[in-house]
Design a protein around this motif. Structure first.
Motif, PDB file in Angstrom:
ATOM      1  N   UNK A 192       0.128  -1.137   0.262  1.00 40.68           N
ATOM      2  CA  UNK A 192      -0.253   0.290  -0.087  1.00 40.68           C
ATOM      3  C   UNK A 192       0.751   1.489   0.130  1.00 40.68           C
ATOM      4  N   UNK A 193       2.169   1.103   0.359  1.00 40.64           N
ATOM      5  CA  UNK A 193       2.778   2.268   0.188  1.00 40.64           C
ATOM      6  C   UNK A 193       4.760   1.963  -0.169  1.00 40.64           C
ATOM      7  N   UNK A 194       5.140   3.146  -1.000  1.00 38.45           N
ATOM      8  CA  UNK A 194       6.474   2.849  -1.364  1.00 38.45           C
ATOM      9  C   UNK A 194       7.133   3.664  -0.968  1.00 38.45           C
ATOM     10  N   UNK A 195       7.866   3.231  -0.502  1.00 38.78           N
ATOM     11  CA  UNK A 195       8.779   5.319  -0.195  1.00 38.78           C
ATOM     12  C   UNK A 195      11.167   5.109  -0.654  1.00 38.78           C
ATOM     13  N   UNK A 196      10.918   6.482  -1.915  1.00 42.42           N
ATOM     14  CA  UNK A 196      11.686   6.288  -2.285  1.00 42.42           C
ATOM     15  C   UNK A 196      12.519   7.225  -2.014  1.00 42.42           C
ATOM     16  N   UNK A 197      13.669   7.147  -2.248  1.00 42.04           N
ATOM     17  CA  UNK A 197      14.700   8.451  -2.193  1.00 42.04           C
ATOM     18  C   UNK A 197      14.315   9.694  -3.164  1.00 42.04           C
ATOM     19  N   UNK A 198      14.293  10.855  -2.652  1.00 46.37           N
ATOM     20  CA  UNK A 198      13.430  11.699  -3.875  1.00 46.37           C
ATOM     21  C   UNK A 198      14.618  12.352  -4.239  1.00 46.37           C
ATOM     22  N   UNK A 199      15.672  12.608  -4.405  1.00 47.62           N
ATOM     23  CA  UNK A 199      16.520  13.384  -5.260  1.00 47.62           C
ATOM     24  C   UNK A 199      16.660  11.960  -6.669  1.00 47.62           C
TER      25      UNK A 199
END
Length: 132
Positions: free
Chosen positions: A59-66
């Motif tokens: 339900x959620x994926x977090x990646x490096x924003x840069x």
């Protein structure tokens, strides 16, 4: 009678993913993923399709924003909403964190898309072996 020839459907590229063997001890990295681009909207559906069913619905994926191109706050993948988050922390610049409620959290090393095969293979092997 004339039969029209249909062109074959384009095949998807092979998912470049290796997962660590399941064990009793928690691991800092659960596997390695080598996407073909930093376009999360294009890459995430194939990644999620290749994950084990035991991981449940992500339900959620977090990646490096840069590193990744701009992403909306959520996207529809296989008729289910996945929240997309961008982190700017330097502690894990090359990871994607996947969450499935009631099932768990999985951290995957992200091998940069422009990495050569000769360089990517040892990185992926080390990640699933639990080596830094």
């Amino acid at each position: 009678m004339t039969t029209a020839l249909q062109s074959p459907l384009p095949s998807l590229p092979v998912l470049r993913l290796r997962l660590a063997p399941r064990g009793g001890m928690p691991r800092p990295i659960d596997g390695a993923w080598w996407p073909r681009s930093y376009d999360l909207l294009a890459e995430l559906p194939q990644l999620l399709a290749g994950l084990p069913r035991a991981w449940g619905h992500i339900t959620s994926a977090t990646v490096n924003g840069a590193a990744w191109s701009a992403v909306p706050g959520r996207m529809l993948v296989f008729n289910q909403v996945v929240r997309l988050r961008r982190s700017l922390t330097v502690s894990a610049p090359h990871t994607i964190v996947l969450l499935a409620p009631g099932r768990g959290r999985w951290d995957l090393l992200v091998v940069p898309p422009d990495t050569t095969e000769a360089a990517a293979e040892p990185l992926m092997a080390a990640a699933v072996a639990g080596q830094p």
